[in-house]
Motif scaffolding. Structure first.
Motif, PDB file in Angstrom:
ATOM      1  N   SER A 278      -0.530 -22.516  35.635  1.00  0.00           N
ATOM      2  CA  SER A 278       0.344 -21.449  35.142  1.00  0.00           C
ATOM      3  C   SER A 278      -0.452 -20.272  34.592  1.00  0.00           C
ATOM      4  O   SER A 278      -0.035 -19.121  34.728  1.00  0.00           O
ATOM      5  CB  SER A 278       1.258 -21.983  34.043  1.00  0.00           C
ATOM      6  OG  SER A 278       2.078 -22.994  34.553  1.00  0.00           O
ATOM      7  N   SER A 279      -1.580 -20.540  33.973  1.00  0.00           N
ATOM      8  CA  SER A 279      -2.358 -19.463  33.376  1.00  0.00           C
ATOM      9  C   SER A 279      -3.076 -18.614  34.418  1.00  0.00           C
ATOM     10  O   SER A 279      -3.359 -17.440  34.177  1.00  0.00           O
ATOM     11  CB  SER A 279      -3.370 -20.021  32.381  1.00  0.00           C
ATOM     12  OG  SER A 279      -4.303 -20.841  33.039  1.00  0.00           O
ATOM     13  N   VAL A 280      -3.360 -19.169  35.574  1.00  0.00           N
ATOM     14  CA  VAL A 280      -4.072 -18.422  36.602  1.00  0.00           C
ATOM     15  C   VAL A 280      -3.131 -17.484  37.362  1.00  0.00           C
ATOM     16  O   VAL A 280      -3.586 -16.550  38.019  1.00  0.00           O
ATOM     17  CB  VAL A 280      -4.825 -19.379  37.543  1.00  0.00           C
ATOM     18  CG1 VAL A 280      -3.920 -19.921  38.626  1.00  0.00           C
ATOM     19  CG2 VAL A 280      -6.024 -18.715  38.159  1.00  0.00           C
ATOM     20  N   LEU A 281      -1.835 -17.680  37.282  1.00  0.00           N
ATOM     21  CA  LEU A 281      -0.897 -16.852  38.029  1.00  0.00           C
ATOM     22  C   LEU A 281      -0.977 -15.380  37.642  1.00  0.00           C
ATOM     23  O   LEU A 281      -0.826 -14.505  38.493  1.00  0.00           O
ATOM     24  CB  LEU A 281       0.528 -17.366  37.833  1.00  0.00           C
ATOM     25  CG  LEU A 281       0.819 -18.728  38.441  1.00  0.00           C
ATOM     26  CD1 LEU A 281       2.237 -19.166  38.095  1.00  0.00           C
ATOM     27  CD2 LEU A 281       0.626 -18.710  39.932  1.00  0.00           C
ATOM     28  N   ALA A 282      -1.197 -15.082  36.379  1.00  0.00           N
ATOM     29  CA  ALA A 282      -1.261 -13.693  35.932  1.00  0.00           C
ATOM     30  C   ALA A 282      -2.483 -12.965  36.470  1.00  0.00           C
ATOM     31  O   ALA A 282      -2.455 -11.743  36.631  1.00  0.00           O
ATOM     32  CB  ALA A 282      -1.254 -13.637  34.419  1.00  0.00           C
ATOM     33  N   SER A 283      -3.529 -13.668  36.760  1.00  0.00           N
ATOM     34  CA  SER A 283      -4.746 -13.018  37.233  1.00  0.00           C
ATOM     35  C   SER A 283      -4.806 -12.899  38.760  1.00  0.00           C
ATOM     36  O   SER A 283      -5.762 -12.371  39.296  1.00  0.00           O
ATOM     37  CB  SER A 283      -5.976 -13.776  36.749  1.00  0.00           C
ATOM     38  OG  SER A 283      -6.003 -15.046  37.321  1.00  0.00           O
ATOM     39  N   MET A 284      -3.793 -13.355  39.453  1.00  0.00           N
ATOM     40  CA  MET A 284      -3.816 -13.305  40.912  1.00  0.00           C
ATOM     41  C   MET A 284      -3.533 -11.903  41.446  1.00  0.00           C
ATOM     42  O   MET A 284      -3.905 -11.591  42.572  1.00  0.00           O
ATOM     43  CB  MET A 284      -2.822 -14.303  41.496  1.00  0.00           C
ATOM     44  CG  MET A 284      -3.253 -15.734  41.276  1.00  0.00           C
ATOM     45  SD  MET A 284      -2.068 -16.923  41.885  1.00  0.00           S
ATOM     46  CE  MET A 284      -2.307 -16.769  43.633  1.00  0.00           C
ATOM     47  N   SER A 285      -2.876 -11.049  40.649  1.00  0.00           N
ATOM     48  CA  SER A 285      -2.556  -9.700  41.103  1.00  0.00           C
ATOM     49  C   SER A 285      -2.525  -8.762  39.906  1.00  0.00           C
ATOM     50  O   SER A 285      -2.114  -9.140  38.815  1.00  0.00           O
ATOM     51  CB  SER A 285      -1.195  -9.683  41.800  1.00  0.00           C
ATOM     52  OG  SER A 285      -0.830  -8.373  42.099  1.00  0.00           O
ATOM     53  N   ASN A 286      -2.939  -7.518  40.122  1.00  0.00           N
ATOM     54  CA  ASN A 286      -2.874  -6.526  39.061  1.00  0.00           C
ATOM     55  C   ASN A 286      -1.536  -5.796  39.052  1.00  0.00           C
ATOM     56  O   ASN A 286      -1.204  -5.118  38.088  1.00  0.00           O
ATOM     57  CB  ASN A 286      -4.012  -5.498  39.215  1.00  0.00           C
ATOM     58  CG  ASN A 286      -5.341  -6.106  38.899  1.00  0.00           C
ATOM     59  OD1 ASN A 286      -5.437  -7.027  38.085  1.00  0.00           O
ATOM     60  ND2 ASN A 286      -6.375  -5.615  39.544  1.00  0.00           N
ATOM     61  N   ASP A 287      -0.772  -5.916  40.111  1.00  0.00           N
ATOM     62  CA  ASP A 287       0.511  -5.232  40.233  1.00  0.00           C
ATOM     63  C   ASP A 287       1.604  -6.048  39.550  1.00  0.00           C
ATOM     64  O   ASP A 287       1.874  -7.195  39.910  1.00  0.00           O
ATOM     65  CB  ASP A 287       0.859  -5.020  41.706  1.00  0.00           C
ATOM     66  CG  ASP A 287       2.097  -4.166  41.902  1.00  0.00           C
ATOM     67  OD1 ASP A 287       2.569  -3.585  40.921  1.00  0.00           O
ATOM     68  OD2 ASP A 287       2.553  -4.092  43.062  1.00  0.00           O
ATOM     69  N   TYR A 288       2.256  -5.448  38.567  1.00  0.00           N
ATOM     70  CA  TYR A 288       3.299  -6.128  37.813  1.00  0.00           C
ATOM     71  C   TYR A 288       4.467  -6.545  38.691  1.00  0.00           C
ATOM     72  O   TYR A 288       5.015  -7.632  38.523  1.00  0.00           O
ATOM     73  CB  TYR A 288       3.783  -5.222  36.668  1.00  0.00           C
ATOM     74  CG  TYR A 288       4.898  -5.814  35.849  1.00  0.00           C
ATOM     75  CD1 TYR A 288       4.633  -6.776  34.884  1.00  0.00           C
ATOM     76  CD2 TYR A 288       6.213  -5.429  36.053  1.00  0.00           C
ATOM     77  CE1 TYR A 288       5.630  -7.329  34.129  1.00  0.00           C
ATOM     78  CE2 TYR A 288       7.235  -5.982  35.310  1.00  0.00           C
ATOM     79  CZ  TYR A 288       6.936  -6.934  34.354  1.00  0.00           C
ATOM     80  OH  TYR A 288       7.947  -7.493  33.626  1.00  0.00           O
ATOM     81  N   GLN A 289       4.847  -5.714  39.623  1.00  0.00           N
ATOM     82  CA  GLN A 289       5.991  -6.014  40.486  1.00  0.00           C
ATOM     83  C   GLN A 289       5.707  -7.218  41.395  1.00  0.00           C
ATOM     84  O   GLN A 289       6.591  -8.026  41.649  1.00  0.00           O
ATOM     85  CB  GLN A 289       6.356  -4.785  41.342  1.00  0.00           C
ATOM     86  CG  GLN A 289       6.835  -3.605  40.530  1.00  0.00           C
ATOM     87  CD  GLN A 289       8.104  -3.940  39.743  1.00  0.00           C
ATOM     88  OE1 GLN A 289       8.962  -4.675  40.205  1.00  0.00           O
ATOM     89  NE2 GLN A 289       8.206  -3.397  38.542  1.00  0.00           N
ATOM     90  N   VAL A 290       4.499  -7.334  41.849  1.00  0.00           N
ATOM     91  CA  VAL A 290       4.137  -8.457  42.715  1.00  0.00           C
ATOM     92  C   VAL A 290       4.120  -9.760  41.911  1.00  0.00           C
ATOM     93  O   VAL A 290       4.572 -10.799  42.391  1.00  0.00           O
ATOM     94  CB  VAL A 290       2.772  -8.208  43.382  1.00  0.00           C
ATOM     95  CG1 VAL A 290       2.279  -9.452  44.123  1.00  0.00           C
ATOM     96  CG2 VAL A 290       2.859  -7.023  44.306  1.00  0.00           C
ATOM     97  N   ARG A 291       3.626  -9.715  40.691  1.00  0.00           N
ATOM     98  CA  ARG A 291       3.564 -10.921  39.871  1.00  0.00           C
ATOM     99  C   ARG A 291       4.936 -11.443  39.509  1.00  0.00           C
ATOM    100  O   ARG A 291       5.135 -12.640  39.353  1.00  0.00           O
ATOM    101  CB  ARG A 291       2.797 -10.637  38.577  1.00  0.00           C
ATOM    102  CG  ARG A 291       1.319 -10.579  38.732  1.00  0.00           C
ATOM    103  CD  ARG A 291       0.627 -10.616  37.389  1.00  0.00           C
ATOM    104  NE  ARG A 291       1.190  -9.703  36.427  1.00  0.00           N
ATOM    105  CZ  ARG A 291       0.545  -8.696  35.877  1.00  0.00           C
ATOM    106  NH1 ARG A 291      -0.703  -8.475  36.204  1.00  0.00           N
ATOM    107  NH2 ARG A 291       1.111  -7.908  35.020  1.00  0.00           N
ATOM    108  N   ASN A 292       5.901 -10.573  39.349  1.00  0.00           N
ATOM    109  CA  ASN A 292       7.229 -10.984  38.889  1.00  0.00           C
ATOM    110  C   ASN A 292       8.272 -11.005  39.987  1.00  0.00           C
ATOM    111  O   ASN A 292       9.468 -10.993  39.721  1.00  0.00           O
ATOM    112  CB  ASN A 292       7.691 -10.050  37.763  1.00  0.00           C
ATOM    113  CG  ASN A 292       6.828 -10.237  36.552  1.00  0.00           C
ATOM    114  OD1 ASN A 292       6.543 -11.347  36.166  1.00  0.00           O
ATOM    115  ND2 ASN A 292       6.406  -9.143  35.974  1.00  0.00           N
ATOM    116  N   TYR A 293       7.842 -11.019  41.209  1.00  0.00           N
ATOM    117  CA  TYR A 293       8.794 -11.054  42.316  1.00  0.00           C
ATOM    118  C   TYR A 293       9.323 -12.428  42.538  1.00  0.00           C
ATOM    119  O   TYR A 293       8.726 -13.411  42.514  1.00  0.00           O
ATOM    120  CB  TYR A 293       8.131 -10.516  43.588  1.00  0.00           C
ATOM    121  CG  TYR A 293       9.037 -10.557  44.776  1.00  0.00           C
ATOM    122  CD1 TYR A 293      10.152  -9.736  44.822  1.00  0.00           C
ATOM    123  CD2 TYR A 293       8.804 -11.437  45.815  1.00  0.00           C
ATOM    124  CE1 TYR A 293      11.007  -9.777  45.918  1.00  0.00           C
ATOM    125  CE2 TYR A 293       9.644 -11.476  46.908  1.00  0.00           C
ATOM    126  CZ  TYR A 293      10.751 -10.648  46.949  1.00  0.00           C
ATOM    127  OH  TYR A 293      11.591 -10.679  48.019  1.00  0.00           O
TER     128      TYR A 293
END
Length: 66
Positions: free
Chosen positions: A51-66
């Motif tokens: 779960s903690s690595v998910l935030a570092s997979m992309s710098n784009d906020y929209q992609v992370r929360n899609y």
């Protein structure tokens, strides 16, 4: 401890959690508490790093929360 230890531990605790213990009512309740707590501890140990690595997979906020 190796990651395999936690994989085997969660599999074992899930199996033991599903077994029906032949105990009296208070023994079954204690058995349920202990196995449920152990399962959740092992699940947390495995799931928190993923779960903690998910935030570092992309710098784009929209992609992370899609």
């Amino acid at each position: 401890m190796t990651p395999n230890f936690f994989a085997y531990s969660i599999n074992t605790s899930a199996s033991v959690l599903a077994l029906a213990a032949s105990l009296d009512t208070s023994g079954k309740l204690l058995y349920a508490y202990i196995t449920y707590i152990l399962f959740n501890i092992f699940y947390s140990v495995i799931n928190v790093p993923y779960s903690s690595v998910l935030a570092s997979m992309s710098n784009d906020y929209q992609v992370r929360n899609y």
